[in-house]
Design an enzyme around this catalytic site. Structure first.
Site, PDB file in Angstrom:
ATOM      1  N   ASP A  45      11.739  14.178 -39.396  1.00  0.00           N
ATOM      2  CA  ASP A  45      11.934  14.045 -40.842  1.00  0.00           C
ATOM      3  C   ASP A  45      12.221  12.578 -41.144  1.00  0.00           C
ATOM      4  OD1 ASP A  45      12.852  14.579 -43.646  1.00  0.00           O
ATOM      5  OD2 ASP A  45      12.681  16.653 -42.971  1.00  0.00           O
TER       6      ASP A  45
ATOM      7  N   HIS B 147       9.217  10.844 -41.337  1.00  0.00           N
ATOM      8  CA  HIS B 147       8.783  10.832 -42.726  1.00  0.00           C
ATOM      9  C   HIS B 147       9.099   9.522 -43.423  1.00  0.00           C
ATOM     10  CE1 HIS B 147       8.833  15.552 -42.964  1.00  0.00           C
ATOM     11  NE2 HIS B 147       8.032  15.074 -42.025  1.00  0.00           N
TER      12      HIS B 147
END
Length: 407
Positions: free
Chosen positions: A236, A259
């Site tokens: 993430d 991310h």
């Protein structure tokens, strides 16, 4: 997990310790620095019953913490060459001043998920502490694989919210976290919540890119924090900054996979301000530098600078999304929005994995304000394609060479 020798590694200049006398030398130095009126108490978890043999050492760590916390000045030592298994534990203050935790070995999360039933959101937590240092060159392993398989089955657009954060600091002041490897968190790796004056330095945070919601460093409602010289690759955000955080500086960050670096404001009165992301590299991430806000909120994300960044095969290198939605069903349109203003992008270069290298999806009712682009060069990773900019409800100021440009 193999441990490198007691030298700085060339890749990240990270200090790793493998000298059996290192912590003793450190203790002597600290003892020598102590005033004659205040002695330094050394607390070794082994002296309180910790075995480091795969059995549950939570009780021993609790006793060791109580001894260290009650002292005026103390160092709690987790020795090297052993792995200490812990169930959820909270290290609470207030304690005596100048409290140091030196982790040289490995702390590993228990695989017994029934132990997390009282509070399934936390594993290791430090709270209500002043002048705390947590360092040492050791490892913190969240044993997240079990959680990813059983409790966090990933669904499209649906975050995993049923696993603990590996390491949480809450309501701490004058905090230093340094020289640690944090790996395979159950969910988020490292969270700073309601903290003031924080230094997070020389950290290595890793998890597989498929691991759900394993943010590297999450900053919420925290002021005056410096994140420096960290290598983060997870499933993430490498760094996420949200909910009332201000005066945040992240420098020399190696991010990827993951991310990217995100700033977020949720569906309530929310404020994120005075953030600088500088001199960092993002490689193979789904986003580069992203500001995401939910519809229906209020407040602002302002005074934000992204500068001197290198992008390597990043899918969305520069993105503002004022219509962010993280649920399975589409979010209904709402007029209210968090105001995004005074955001500067300077000297950002590299390659985009998608044609849309710059995407500003701003609110129709609350357009992005005072957006500045200077010296931007984002090329396509493919030699046969070009990059584009999508700029909705925003009129950025563009100076120098800006490619691609908002028309």
């Amino acid at each position: 997990m193999a441990r490198p020798s007691s030298v700085r590694t060339a890749s990240r200049d990270r200090i790793s310790y493998n000298d059996s006398d290192f912590w003793r030398q450190l203790i002597r130095k600290q003892s020598g620095a102590a005033s004659s009126s205040t002695s330094l108490k050394m607390v070794n978890v082994n002296d309180y019953g910790a075995k480091g043999d795969g059995s549950d050492d939570t009780e021993a760590f609790t006793k060791a913490w109580e001894a260290a916390c009650s002292a005026q000045r103390a160092v709690l030592v987790v020795p090297q060459n052993k792995t200490y298994v812990l169930t959820p534990i909270t290290f609470s203050g207030p304690c005596g001043s100048d409290l140091t935790v030196e982790i040289y070995g490995t702390i590993e999360a228990s695989l017994d998920q029934s132990a997390y039933e009282k509070d399934p959101t936390l594993w290791l937590k430090f709270e209500n502490l002043t002048k705390l240092s947590v360092a040492g060159g050791g490892y913190i392993n969240g044993s997240g694989e079990t959680w990813w398989r059983k409790s966090c089955k990933r669904k499209p657009k649906l975050p995993c919210k049923h696993a603990p954060t590996a390491l949480t600091f809450q309501e701490c002041k004058n905090l230093r976290v340094a020289d640690l490897t944090i790996t395979n968190a159950q969910q988020m790796h490292l969270v700073f919540k309601k903290c003031v004056n924080v230094s997070a330095v020389n950290l290595q945070i890793t998890a597989p890119k498929e691991s759900p919601n394993t943010d590297g460093i999450h900053v919420t409602d925290t002021q005056n924090i410096t994140i420096d010289h960290c290598a983060i690759g997870t499933g993430d955000d490498c760094i996420s900054i949200v909910s009332g955080s201000s005066n945040v500086q992240a420098t020399d960050i190696a991010c990827g996979p993951g991310h990217g670096i995100s700033l977020g404001a949720h569906m309530s009165a929310d404020y994120v301000s005075n953030v600088v992301i500088n001199n960092s590299r993002l490689s193979g991430t789904t986003n580069g530098v992203r500001i995401k806000t939910w519809q229906g909120g209020s407040g602002y994300a302002s005074n934000i600078r992204f500068e001197n960044l290198a992008m390597d095969n990043v899918t969305n290198p520069i993105i503002i999304d004022q219509n962010y939605c993280d649920q399975e069903k589409p979010c209904p349109p709402q007029a209210a929005a968090v105001q995004v203003r005074n955001v500067t992008y300077t000297n950002i270069r590299g390659t985009s994995a998608s044609e849309e290298a710059i995407k500003f999806d701003c609110s129709r009712n609350h357009p992005c304000e005072d957006i500045f682009l200077q010296d931007i060069n984002l090329r396509s990773e493919s030699s046969v394609k070009s990059t584009e900019a999508s700029c909705l409800y925003v009129r950025p100021t563009q100076t120098g060479i800006v490619s691609p440009r908002c028309d």
